[in-house]
Design a protein around this motif. Sequence first.
Motif, short mmCIF file in Angstrom:
data_model
loop_
_atom_site.label_atom_id
_atom_site.label_comp_id
_atom_site.label_asym_id
_atom_site.label_seq_id
_atom_site.Cartn_x
_atom_site.Cartn_y
_atom_site.Cartn_z
N PHE A 46 -26.07 -57.59 128.24
CA PHE A 46 -25.48 -59.03 128.56
C PHE A 46 -24.70 -58.99 129.91
O PHE A 46 -24.96 -59.88 130.98
N LEU A 47 -23.84 -57.90 130.35
CA LEU A 47 -23.25 -57.59 131.46
C LEU A 47 -24.48 -57.62 132.30
O LEU A 47 -24.28 -58.02 133.79
N GLY A 48 -25.29 -56.79 132.37
CA GLY A 48 -26.43 -56.51 133.36
C GLY A 48 -26.96 -57.70 133.59
O GLY A 48 -27.49 -57.94 134.78
N GLY A 49 -27.44 -58.53 132.68
CA GLY A 49 -27.90 -59.91 132.98
C GLY A 49 -27.06 -60.77 133.85
O GLY A 49 -27.46 -61.33 134.90
N ILE A 50 -25.71 -60.63 133.61
CA ILE A 50 -24.82 -61.55 134.29
C ILE A 50 -24.71 -60.98 135.69
O ILE A 50 -24.61 -61.67 136.69
N LEU A 51 -24.70 -59.67 135.61
CA LEU A 51 -24.62 -59.02 137.14
C LEU A 51 -25.88 -59.44 138.08
O LEU A 51 -25.62 -59.39 139.23
N GLU A 52 -27.10 -59.15 137.15
CA GLU A 52 -28.29 -59.57 137.96
C GLU A 52 -28.37 -60.89 138.52
O GLU A 52 -28.84 -61.35 139.66
#
Length: 177
Positions: A46-52
């Motif tokens: 989730f955070l990885g997608g947001i950060l990406e």
Amino acid sequence: MTPLLFTHSRLFAHAGGFGINLNLLDTNLINLVIVIGVLVWFLRGFLGGILERRRQAILADLSDAEDRLKAANAALAKAQGDLAAAQQKAAQILADGKARAQSVRVESEQRTIEEMARLRQDAVADLNAEAARVTDLLRREAARQAIETALATLPGKLDDAAQARLIDQSIQSLGNG
């Protein structure tokens, strides 16, 4: 032995001192590890997608800013070239204007000199014409006075025979002429 150790550590903790509880079930350490593991696994996606997505948006903004900077630099270079061309054109116009003004001034001076020379020639011609007219007038007046004087003195000086000779000579000179 283990229950006794746990008991002593618990007693020791209740007594207000420092103690370590090594009972994993009692301390919920396993639950904490599981919850933290699930959170890391779930939040990583989730955070990885947001950060990406955020990283992609920042890269797109940077790329757009670089493109605008290149366009602005190109426009600045063009504007500077146009300014240089305009300044060169202005300098050329100024030089042409100065040259034209100098040419007009020289031409005007030359026309003035020629006009003054023409006026002087006209004045000299008028003066010569007036002098010739006065000279002619003076000659006529002198001739008229000479004739009047001759006519006044002639009858007393000429006798009839001299008058006849004078008339004959005049007629002969007219005939030869």
